[in-house]
Design a protein around this motif. Structure first.
Motif: not given
Length: 351
Positions: A329-351
């Motif tokens: 359901a979120l595939q329309t955001l796949a190339d969205d820079p802000e969405f990518k930044a949020l994913l990067a932030r989540k990955r930082e929190l997972e470390l």
């Protein structure tokens, strides 16, 4: 409620007869073929039975039961369950399940009518192979084998899978791009699923591997082929009809998640309604923002979708960035820079 061992599953079979006539998975759990757990209120003379298979929970028996049994059900059934119940339980679900935000949504059960001629399905073009899903395929170790390894994980053992499951897949340049396999088998019945990689859809591959799988099921003495899907999944229903299946019935499932599987299954207005519902639910069930984000994206509300993703990540959600990245359901955001930044932030929190 008491969880019972497989050796005593037979005590629950009578109570579960109605639900298992609709859901092969229940019968397959009771057989010991696929993973699951079974609870009863009284092992000596049960009046209520609950089956869990993955995230699916099935409730049957007498709803006019003791308060202690209802309280026990509330402890067992998680808020994230994908829930099925006998019709007589519907007015009493709130007594057995604490998820006050679960919504009913229709599902379609299709099946093969014995004697129906199966249509001839054309073979794929050059570069494709259609192969059975068996040990030889796993030994070959094709690309994207993990999609089939996930299927095996649902069975009690790899031996059970290879001995009972039936399936075919399509390979393109050595990569699995479409597959169809039985999710559960019991007696002469089985439930078949299908999946195709996004880049290879609308090529007829899903129809081909599903048709080949169903023909093989019938050849092996499994004429009771069943095919389940969301009522909103027009593509799945169309494939079922095109390969010779007929609608058997419709029933309801209950959950606090999107009642769909593909972009375009739900109209934008319905998505906005669902998003508002999931956002209200998030005050008690934080992970519901995951589906609120998806509903906003499906409705074309980029800011609303990103806002829900942000709140999800900033909260105490225990999910993974990969789940967001792969959520259909979120595939329309796949190339969205802000969405990518949020994913990067989540990955930082997972470390």
């Amino acid at each position: 409620m008491q969880k019972i061992e497989h050796e005593t599953y037979s005590v629950a079979q009578t109570i579960l007869t109605e639900l298992s006539s609709i859901h092969v998975a229940i019968a397959s759990v009771l057989d010991g073929a696929i993973d699951g757990e079974v609870w009863v209120d009284n092992p000596a003379s049960p009046q209520v039975a609950l089956v869990a298979n993955g995230d699916a929970y099935y409730l049957a028996g007498n709803p006019d039961t003791e308060a202690e049994t209802l309280a026990s059900l509330q402890e067992i059934i998680p808020d994230w369950a994908y829930f099925f119940a006998e019709i007589r339980w519907v007015p009493h679900l709130s007594k057995a399940w604490r998820n006050a935000f679960a919504i009913p949504h229709p599902r379609v059960r299709m099946g093969y009518i014995v004697g129906t001629a199966l249509p001839v399905v054309s073979q794929p073009g050059p570069g494709f192979e259609i192969l059975p899903i068996d040990r030889a395929l796993f030994d070959r170790n094709p690309g994207n084998l993990e999609v089939l390894e996930d299927c095996v994980e649902g069975w009690t053992s790899s031996e059970a899978f290879f001995n009972l499951a039936v399936g075919y897949c399509a390979l393109h340049n050595g990569q699995i791009v479409s597959h169809s396999v039985t999710d559960s088998v019991s007696g002469e019945r089985c439930e078949v699923g299908v999946g195709t990689e996004p880049d290879f859809r609308r090529l007829g591959l899903g129809r081909l591997v599903a048709s080949t799988t169903i023909a093989e099921c019938i050849r092996r003495g499994l004429p009771g082929v069943e095919w389940h899907s969301h009522a909103s999944n027009r593509g799945s229903i169309a494939i079922g009809r095109s390969i010779g299946l007929s609608e058997l019935d419709r029933h309801f499932a209950y959950s606090c998640r999107l009642p769909a599987e593909n972009i375009g299954d739900l109209d934008p207005d319905h998505c906005r309604e669902l998003a508002s519902h999931f956002e209200r639910a998030s005050e008690q069930i934080n992970w519901s923002r995951f589906h609120a984000a998806g509903a906003r994206a499906l409705a074309g509300d980029r800011e609303g979708a990103l806002g829900n993703v942000r709140l999800l990540i900033e909260g105490d959600w225990e999910g993974e960035a990969e789940w967001l990245e792969e959520f259909w359901a979120l595939q329309t955001l796949a190339d969205d820079p802000e969405f990518k930044a949020l994913l990067a932030r989540k990955r930082e929190l997972e470390l």
